[in-house]
Design a protein around this motif. Structure first.
Motif, PDB file in Angstrom:
ATOM      1  N   MET A   1       0.829  -1.191   0.000  1.00 24.74           N
ATOM      2  CA  MET A   1       0.000   0.000   0.000  1.00 24.74           C
ATOM      3  C   MET A   1       0.875   1.258   0.000  1.00 24.74           C
ATOM      4  O   MET A   1       1.835   1.350   0.763  1.00 24.74           O
ATOM      5  CB  MET A   1      -0.915   0.004   1.233  1.00 24.74           C
ATOM      6  CG  MET A   1      -1.977  -1.077   1.203  1.00 24.74           C
ATOM      7  SD  MET A   1      -3.171  -0.771  -0.091  1.00 24.74           S
ATOM      8  CE  MET A   1      -4.259  -2.175   0.139  1.00 24.74           C
ATOM      9  N   ASN A   2       0.531   2.194  -0.853  1.00 24.51           N
ATOM     10  CA  ASN A   2       1.309   3.423  -0.989  1.00 24.51           C
ATOM     11  C   ASN A   2       0.632   4.582  -0.266  1.00 24.51           C
ATOM     12  O   ASN A   2      -0.588   4.766  -0.399  1.00 24.51           O
ATOM     13  CB  ASN A   2       1.478   3.773  -2.469  1.00 24.51           C
ATOM     14  CG  ASN A   2       2.273   2.722  -3.209  1.00 24.51           C
ATOM     15  OD1 ASN A   2       3.360   2.352  -2.774  1.00 24.51           O
ATOM     16  ND2 ASN A   2       1.744   2.239  -4.319  1.00 24.51           N
ATOM     17  N   ILE A   3       1.410   5.355   0.471  1.00 26.20           N
ATOM     18  CA  ILE A   3       0.878   6.481   1.229  1.00 26.20           C
ATOM     19  C   ILE A   3       1.655   7.736   0.866  1.00 26.20           C
ATOM     20  O   ILE A   3       2.894   7.730   0.844  1.00 26.20           O
ATOM     21  CB  ILE A   3       0.962   6.221   2.748  1.00 26.20           C
ATOM     22  CG1 ILE A   3       0.083   5.017   3.129  1.00 26.20           C
ATOM     23  CG2 ILE A   3       0.527   7.461   3.536  1.00 26.20           C
ATOM     24  CD1 ILE A   3       0.122   4.653   4.586  1.00 26.20           C
ATOM     25  N   LEU A   4       0.929   8.809   0.578  1.00 26.46           N
ATOM     26  CA  LEU A   4       1.533  10.115   0.336  1.00 26.46           C
ATOM     27  C   LEU A   4       1.340  10.966   1.580  1.00 26.46           C
ATOM     28  O   LEU A   4       0.210  11.196   2.015  1.00 26.46           O
ATOM     29  CB  LEU A   4       0.879  10.792  -0.873  1.00 26.46           C
ATOM     30  CG  LEU A   4       1.342  12.224  -1.180  1.00 26.46           C
ATOM     31  CD1 LEU A   4       2.837  12.263  -1.453  1.00 26.46           C
ATOM     32  CD2 LEU A   4       0.555  12.800  -2.352  1.00 26.46           C
ATOM     33  N   ILE A   5       2.437  11.418   2.163  1.00 30.89           N
ATOM     34  CA  ILE A   5       2.412  12.260   3.355  1.00 30.89           C
ATOM     35  C   ILE A   5       2.622  13.706   2.912  1.00 30.89           C
ATOM     36  O   ILE A   5       3.633  14.031   2.287  1.00 30.89           O
ATOM     37  CB  ILE A   5       3.523  11.844   4.344  1.00 30.89           C
ATOM     38  CG1 ILE A   5       3.363  10.377   4.751  1.00 30.89           C
ATOM     39  CG2 ILE A   5       3.526  12.752   5.571  1.00 30.89           C
ATOM     40  CD1 ILE A   5       4.623   9.777   5.366  1.00 30.89           C
ATOM     41  N   VAL A   6       1.663  14.567   3.224  1.00 29.13           N
ATOM     42  CA  VAL A   6       1.768  15.976   2.853  1.00 29.13           C
ATOM     43  C   VAL A   6       1.869  16.783   4.146  1.00 29.13           C
ATOM     44  O   VAL A   6       0.879  17.007   4.836  1.00 29.13           O
ATOM     45  CB  VAL A   6       0.555  16.441   2.014  1.00 29.13           C
ATOM     46  CG1 VAL A   6       0.806  17.846   1.479  1.00 29.13           C
ATOM     47  CG2 VAL A   6       0.276  15.470   0.885  1.00 29.13           C
ATOM     48  N   GLU A   7       3.081  17.181   4.472  1.00 27.31           N
ATOM     49  CA  GLU A   7       3.362  17.824   5.761  1.00 27.31           C
ATOM     50  C   GLU A   7       4.579  18.729   5.610  1.00 27.31           C
ATOM     51  O   GLU A   7       5.631  18.285   5.134  1.00 27.31           O
ATOM     52  CB  GLU A   7       3.618  16.752   6.830  1.00 27.31           C
ATOM     53  CG  GLU A   7       4.114  17.258   8.162  1.00 27.31           C
ATOM     54  CD  GLU A   7       3.157  18.215   8.828  1.00 27.31           C
ATOM     55  OE1 GLU A   7       3.528  19.404   8.948  1.00 27.31           O
ATOM     56  OE2 GLU A   7       2.054  17.787   9.212  1.00 27.31           O
ATOM     57  N   ASP A   8       4.436  20.009   5.991  1.00 26.88           N
ATOM     58  CA  ASP A   8       5.531  20.962   5.807  1.00 26.88           C
ATOM     59  C   ASP A   8       6.494  21.019   6.985  1.00 26.88           C
ATOM     60  O   ASP A   8       7.548  21.662   6.880  1.00 26.88           O
ATOM     61  CB  ASP A   8       4.978  22.359   5.518  1.00 26.88           C
ATOM     62  CG  ASP A   8       4.184  22.918   6.699  1.00 26.88           C
ATOM     63  OD1 ASP A   8       3.358  22.175   7.263  1.00 26.88           O
ATOM     64  OD2 ASP A   8       4.368  24.094   7.054  1.00 26.88           O
ATOM     65  N   GLU A   9       6.165  20.376   8.095  1.00 24.41           N
ATOM     66  CA  GLU A   9       7.082  20.343   9.236  1.00 24.41           C
ATOM     67  C   GLU A   9       7.940  19.079   9.129  1.00 24.41           C
ATOM     68  O   GLU A   9       7.421  17.961   9.307  1.00 24.41           O
ATOM     69  CB  GLU A   9       6.310  20.355  10.549  1.00 24.41           C
ATOM     70  CG  GLU A   9       5.500  21.640  10.762  1.00 24.41           C
ATOM     71  CD  GLU A   9       4.843  21.689  12.120  1.00 24.41           C
ATOM     72  OE1 GLU A   9       5.500  21.276  13.097  1.00 24.41           O
ATOM     73  OE2 GLU A   9       3.684  22.122  12.212  1.00 24.41           O
ATOM     74  N   PRO A  10       9.239  19.212   8.851  1.00 28.45           N
ATOM     75  CA  PRO A  10      10.090  18.043   8.573  1.00 28.45           C
ATOM     76  C   PRO A  10      10.077  16.985   9.669  1.00 28.45           C
ATOM     77  O   PRO A  10      10.039  15.787   9.376  1.00 28.45           O
ATOM     78  CB  PRO A  10      11.489  18.661   8.410  1.00 28.45           C
ATOM     79  CG  PRO A  10      11.225  20.064   7.974  1.00 28.45           C
ATOM     80  CD  PRO A  10       9.977  20.484   8.700  1.00 28.45           C
TER      81      PRO A  10
END
Length: 233
Positions: A1-10
């Motif tokens: 399963m592929n997950i895209l994480i969209v988060e600007d805090e490293p």
């Protein structure tokens, strides 16, 4: 399963990635909304973990744009929010988000939310056809509900409203619903009367799905707030 994480805090992005990859998921990170849309086009994920507050395009706009261009796989979207942000607006039908998680969150809860989303059938063309938990299977197209007991599956004889109520609970496992939120979800602007009518319908649903309705296992009361659904193996 592929997950895209969209988060600007490293640091948060790395924590999410490390947690999910430790559970066997394949993860990519986008640091802003535009990058997220580009990566979505390159490879459509099964789940998007999407922060609400992003530089440039915020999470709601990213969510809306993704829902406007569904492909063969329409991903589940788990919205990350900070305390005090407008949860109802985020998870409303108009935004396209499937669930939300409030910061700060525990890695265990993150994994549980992602797995709960993936227990549903992967959506085609923007439509979720089936919800499945440890004991329940709901087919939204055929409007059928089944309860699994041991190795056997038994059909549930539910009214239209009972089916919709159970589908609402199952679609957001662990979420606490107030009476007014359930009224908005099930009746909308057509509702007139006392919101305590929700208690009556919950009681009727419990009689049909709970082994002991007086001590509910699945649809639980949250004192002073409303109800939530839990179904653990």
């Amino acid at each position: 399963m592929n997950i895209l994480i969209v988060e600007d805090e490293p640091e948060i992005a790395r924590l999410i990635r490390r947690t999910l990859e430790g559970e066997g998921f394949s993860c990519r990170i986008a640091e802003n909304g535009l990058s997220a849309l580009e990566m979505f086009q390159e490879q459509q994920p099964d789940v998007i973990v999407l922060d609400l507050m992003l530089p440039g395009l915020d999470g709601l706009e990213v969510c809306a744009r993704i829902r406007q261009q569904p492909g063969q796989k329409d991903p589940y979207i788990l919205m990350l929010t900070a305390k005090g942000e407008e949860i109802d607006r985020i998870v409303g039908l108009s935004t396209g988000a499937d669930d939300y998680l409030v910061k700060p969150f525990s890695p265990r809860e993150l994994v549980a939310r992602v797995r709960a989303l993936l227990r549903r059938s992967l959506r085609q063309g923007g439509q979720t056809q089936t919800y499945q938990t440890a004991h329940f299977t709901l087919d939204l197209d055929r409007r059928t509900a089944n309860f699994r007991r041991d190795a056997h599956s038994e059909p549930l004889d539910l009214t239209t409203l009972e089916f919709n109520l159970l589908a609402t609970f199952i679609s957001y496992p662990g979420r606490v619903w107030s009476r007014s939120q359930l009224i908005d979800k099930l009746w909308g602007d057509d509702f007139f009367g006392d919101e305590r009518v929700v208690d009556t319908h919950v009681a009727r649903l419990r009689k049909k799905i709970e082994p002991d309705p007086s001590h509910p296992t699945f649809v639980k009361t949250v004192t002073g707030v409303g109800y939530k659904f839990e179904d653990e193996s």
